[in-house]
Design a protein around this motif. Structure first.
Motif, short mmCIF file in Angstrom:
data_model
loop_
_atom_site.label_atom_id
_atom_site.label_comp_id
_atom_site.label_asym_id
_atom_site.label_seq_id
_atom_site.Cartn_x
_atom_site.Cartn_y
_atom_site.Cartn_z
N ASP A 198 0.84 -1.19 0.00
CA ASP A 198 0.00 0.00 0.00
C ASP A 198 0.88 1.25 0.00
O ASP A 198 1.98 1.24 0.57
N ALA A 199 0.39 2.30 -0.63
CA ALA A 199 1.13 3.57 -0.63
C ALA A 199 0.14 4.72 -0.71
O ALA A 199 -0.97 4.57 -1.23
N GLY A 200 0.54 5.89 -0.21
CA GLY A 200 -0.33 7.06 -0.31
C GLY A 200 -0.03 8.11 0.73
O GLY A 200 0.83 7.94 1.60
N ASN A 201 -0.79 9.20 0.64
CA ASN A 201 -0.68 10.29 1.60
C ASN A 201 -1.82 11.26 1.35
O ASN A 201 -2.58 11.12 0.38
N ILE A 202 -1.93 12.25 2.23
CA ILE A 202 -2.86 13.36 2.07
C ILE A 202 -2.07 14.65 2.19
O ILE A 202 -0.95 14.68 2.72
N TRP A 203 -2.64 15.75 1.69
CA TRP A 203 -1.96 17.05 1.73
C TRP A 203 -2.98 18.16 1.94
O TRP A 203 -4.19 17.97 1.75
N LEU A 204 -2.47 19.31 2.35
CA LEU A 204 -3.27 20.53 2.43
C LEU A 204 -3.02 21.38 1.19
O LEU A 204 -1.94 21.33 0.59
N LEU A 205 -4.01 22.18 0.82
CA LEU A 205 -3.83 23.09 -0.30
C LEU A 205 -3.00 24.30 0.09
O LEU A 205 -2.26 24.85 -0.73
N ASN A 206 -3.13 24.73 1.34
CA ASN A 206 -2.45 25.94 1.81
C ASN A 206 -1.48 25.62 2.93
O ASN A 206 -1.59 24.58 3.60
N GLU A 207 -0.55 26.53 3.15
CA GLU A 207 0.39 26.39 4.26
C GLU A 207 -0.36 26.44 5.58
O GLU A 207 -1.37 27.12 5.73
N SER A 208 0.16 25.69 6.56
CA SER A 208 -0.41 25.71 7.90
C SER A 208 0.72 25.83 8.92
O SER A 208 1.64 25.01 8.92
N ALA A 209 0.63 26.87 9.75
CA ALA A 209 1.67 27.07 10.76
C ALA A 209 1.68 25.92 11.77
O ALA A 209 2.74 25.58 12.32
N GLU A 210 0.51 25.33 12.00
CA GLU A 210 0.42 24.22 12.95
C GLU A 210 0.96 22.92 12.38
O GLU A 210 1.32 22.02 13.14
N LYS A 211 0.98 22.82 11.03
CA LYS A 211 1.38 21.56 10.39
C LYS A 211 2.42 21.83 9.31
O LYS A 211 2.10 21.82 8.12
N PRO A 212 3.64 22.08 9.69
CA PRO A 212 4.68 22.33 8.69
C PRO A 212 4.92 21.11 7.80
O PRO A 212 4.90 19.98 8.27
N GLY A 213 5.12 21.36 6.51
CA GLY A 213 5.34 20.28 5.55
C GLY A 213 4.07 19.66 5.02
O GLY A 213 4.14 18.69 4.26
N ALA A 214 2.90 20.23 5.37
CA ALA A 214 1.64 19.62 4.98
C ALA A 214 1.15 20.05 3.61
O ALA A 214 0.29 19.40 3.02
N LYS A 215 1.72 21.14 3.04
CA LYS A 215 1.22 21.67 1.78
C LYS A 215 1.64 20.80 0.61
O LYS A 215 2.76 20.30 0.54
#
Length: 762
Positions: A673-690
């Motif tokens: 299995d492989a995968g991930n999720i992402w945010l569209l915008n930067e988040s100060a609480e979640k660095p590296g999420a964009k």
């Protein structure tokens, strides 16, 4: 027990399983262990030779006892008990369920199999083929050996269709353009049979009700040229006269209260109702006449058509109101070449109640039980409507993982009203085999998460469900409303919100008012295909119309309905699955999920219940549910100990799983299995999420093995999985294959994940 003892035990079991196969073979007989088939190489293409070889291997009988790594476990179990006197019990189960009687060489008819082989290759155009059969012996085992020399395959030189002045011959002649019999193609008896069936099917579409494919003859002349044949399609001389004629539909009679136990037509006085082209005969008005006019597709004066015939029957069945549906056509007494159609319908019990106790699992690694009580009222308003009211209560708990101890209690109810037609101000119709449905739904659910909070959710929807055919299905909710609010928020949860503010959105009030549409295509019901696929695409739009009316364009100053800001977003998700069937026992199943949600206008982010999550029993199984991402963000370091909050606006997931039958109801699997999720915008609480162009370097990867216990009514699944790649580690160190150490208890505790679930992951 020491390792040497394990090895000794293993070799002992292997010895018993391997040697016991011939130990009790009757004196003077041999154990049949299979056959060899040799096809001499000739002028035919390799692909043709391989296809013939595969087909012949399926035809040769009998099949030997199955072997595994040279052993025959079924013989071992069969030989454990010499005699079993009872038709049930443990001994009977071992001998006849786990075991199987030995297949003896004396049961192999070499001459019969030789004739089967010869007949098959001749039917494929190898008229001059030669075949032989023999056997070889090794100890107390024997094998059958077959050889085939195909020589030359005959090809089709010409195809002649009937030339005659009668209507039937003219109709058949018009069908030659799409004939399966092609000049230059090999002679094949199966293709000839298929051509007869094709012509019969087409004639049934053109009113030839009494025609039969057996009335067609295909004559073969193999003397016309060297290894070529002429085919002459003919109508037999002795066919019934009525098989030559086209028939039209005249009267259409419907008996909606037909009783199978007694002939209600003759023993009870019936009332007759005329509606459009229908004559409805009933002792009481159980159904409104219009429902049959919308369901039956024949009209008076139509040519008989087999497709229309079958579609009408299928539509009556899919109404969900009738237990039995019977149909017949009779020649009209007064009009020549006319048929009267009769439909005899036996209704289901109008009202019923059903109680269900369920075991269930979900993607968040929760397992539990649920009790459902369902009450149904069929034909609620005499238009075949289905009213279904249900109530449920359940408990879910996490056996292992970070939510262990935080149980979930659920109860609620749902009411659905389904009309077997389109309820719309616009004219909508469907001529498919499936009756379209209009569905209105209302539901309420109360969910209590112990030690945390409780949620109350109201849902309402109105929309349409329709199927084009057995493969294609549409679901349109024109109006979809959801309202969620919370209470009983514990101090423990509030303290976690102080440390992780994003947890607040879980308990915030949410109001969704929008439209959803999904399209599903699948051919997985076709079991003999090499490749099966499944696709589901879903569009979810919320708040657009309301946003235009109220002028919602600022997420910092959102507009509200009844004091609650409404959500405004667009969301798209696609799920594609492919199943490659090596054979009946082994399948390679693969899946890709792509999803994206964009908040705008009145919303700064997607509602919590609409966000994407990844990981868990039916996702990336080497990671706990909702514990991956977004992006390279490591939620395990900052998230509370009882509720992962790793959600995103974008999702990519890929899975592949090799499934094979190990023994009857036990199936094994190897998966990645492989995968991930992402945010569209930067988040100060979640660095590296964009989300960025480096998203492929941010995929989590896991692998594992599993067993599936398929009891037909229930599939119990167990998986052991472990990570191969952790996206939250520093770049260059994300692959953790070198760290795998199954003998290390510390590694196992941190990385080895056990999943217990019901059903296949996809």
């Amino acid at each position: 027990m020491k390792i040497n003892n394990y090895i000794a035990l293993l070799f002992s079991v292997a010895f018993l399983l391997g040697c016991s196969g011939t130990r009790k073979i009757p004196e003077g007989n041999l154990l049949y262990v299979g056959h060899t088939l040799k096809i001499e190489k000739g002028k035919e293409p390799k692909k043709t030779r391989k296809a013939i070889e595969s087909a012949l291997n399926e035809l040769i009988r009998p099949e030997p006892n199955k072997s595994f790594l040279g052993m025959r476990p079924s013989l071992f179990f069969y030989n454990i008990f010499d005699t079993v006197n009872k038709d049930k019990g443990f001994k009977h189960w071992v001998k006849y369920k786990l075991g199987k009687a030995p297949v003896l060489m004396s049961k192999v008819d070499l001459e019969y199999n030789k004739k089967v082989i010869q007949n098959y290759v001749e039917n494929k155009g190898f008229f001059n083929a030669e075949s032989s059969a023999d056997s070889t012996r090794t100890g107390k085992k024997a094998k059958a050996n077959y050889e085939v020399n195909l020589h030359n395959q005959y090809k089709i030189k010409s195809v002649v269709f009937p030339k005659d002045s009668i209507l039937l011959a003219n109709e058949i002649d018009t069908l030659k353009e799409n004939s399966l019999l092609k000049i230059g193609k090999p002679y094949d008896l199966d293709v000839i049979k298929s051509e007869r069936t094709r012509i019969d099917t087409k004639l049934k579409e053109r009113g030839f009700y009494y025609f039969n494919e057996d009335y067609l003859l295909v004559q073969v002349d193999s003397t016309v040229a060297n290894h070529e044949v002429d085919l002459l399609v003919k109508i037999k001389n002795d066919i019934p006269e009525k098989a030559k004629n086209q028939y039209r539909i005249n009267n259409i009679f419907v008996y909606p209260s037909f009783n199978l136990k007694r002939d209600t037509i003759s023993t009870r006085k019936m009332e007759t109702t005329k509606y459009e082209d229908l004559t409805i005969i009933d002792n009481k008005t159980v159904f409104k006449p219009f429902i049959f006019d919308k369901t039956l597709l024949f009209n008076k004066g139509d040519l008989y058509n087999r497709t229309t015939h079958n579609l009408s029957l299928n539509r009556l069945i899919t109404l969900g109101t009738f237990k039995f549906v019977k149909n017949e056509f009779k020649e009209n007494d007064s009009l020549e070449n006319n048929l009267d159609a009769y439909y005899y319908l036996t209704p289901l019990q109008k009202k019923s109640i059903q109680v269900e106790a369920l075991a269930k699992t979900n993607s968040a690694n929760y397992s539990g039980t649920e009790l459902n009580v369902n009450w149904s009222n069929r034909n609620t308003f005499k238009g075949a409507e289905l009213l279904k009211i249900s109530a449920f209560a359940g408990l879910e708990a996490q056996v292992s993982g970070q939510n262990n101890g935080f149980n979930v209690y659920r109860f609620g109810g749902e009411a659905n009203l389904i009309w077997p037609r389109f309820i719309s101000p616009f004219t909508m119709s469907s001529g498919s085999a499936y009756v379209p449905n209009t569905k209105a739904s209302l539901s309420y659910e109360y969910q209590l998460r112990t030690k945390l909070y409780s949620l109350k959710t109201f849902n309402g929807s109105f929309g349409y469900l329709w199927k084009e055919n057995e493969r294609k299905e549409h679901n349109l909710n024109v109006v979809n409303i959801a309202y969620t609010s919370s209470n009983n928020v514990s101090d423990l949860y509030k303290s976690q919100i102080a440390e992780n503010p994003s947890l607040q959105k879980v308990i915030d009030k949410q109001f969704i008012l929008g439209t959803t549409y999904s399209y599903t295509y699948t051919n997985t019901m076709l079991k003999n295909k090499k490749n099966n696929i499944y696709f589901k695409g879903e569009v979810d739009l919320s708040g657009n119309s309301v946003g235009l009316i109220l002028g919602a364009n600022d997420s910092d100053n959102p507009k509200s309905i009844l004091g609650v800001p409404f959500s405004q977003y667009s969301k798209l998700e696609m799920d594609f699955r492919h199943y490659y069937n090596f054979n009946k026992q082994t399948t390679l199943a693969s899946r890709i999920i792509v999803g994206a949600g964009i908040p705008y206008g009145n919303s700064e982010e997607l509602p919590f219940i609409k966000q994407f999550f990844i990981g868990g029993t039916s996702s990336i199984r080497a990671f706990r549910a909702r514990s991956i991402g977004p992006g390279t963000f490591n939620g395990n370091e900052v998230t509370n100990s009882f509720l992962p909050d790793q959600s995103g606006d974008l999702k990519l997931e890929l899975n592949t799983e090799l499934r094979t039958t190990l023994y009857k109801f036990v199936k094994g699997a190897l998966f990645v299995d492989a995968g991930n999720i992402w945010l569209l915008n930067e988040s100060a609480e979640k660095p590296g999420a964009k989300f960025s162009g480096q998203f492929l370097n941010e995929l989590a990867v896991g692998a594992g093995v599993g067993l599936r216990f398929d009891f037909s009514f229930l599939v119990l699944r167990t998986d052991f999985a472990f990570p191969l790649r952790k996206p939250y580690l520093q770049e260059g160190n994300r692959w953790v294959i070198d760290d795998i150490s199954f003998g290390n208890s510390g590694w196992r505790k941190e990385n080895l994940i056990f999943n217990l679930a019901i059903g296949y992951p996809f």
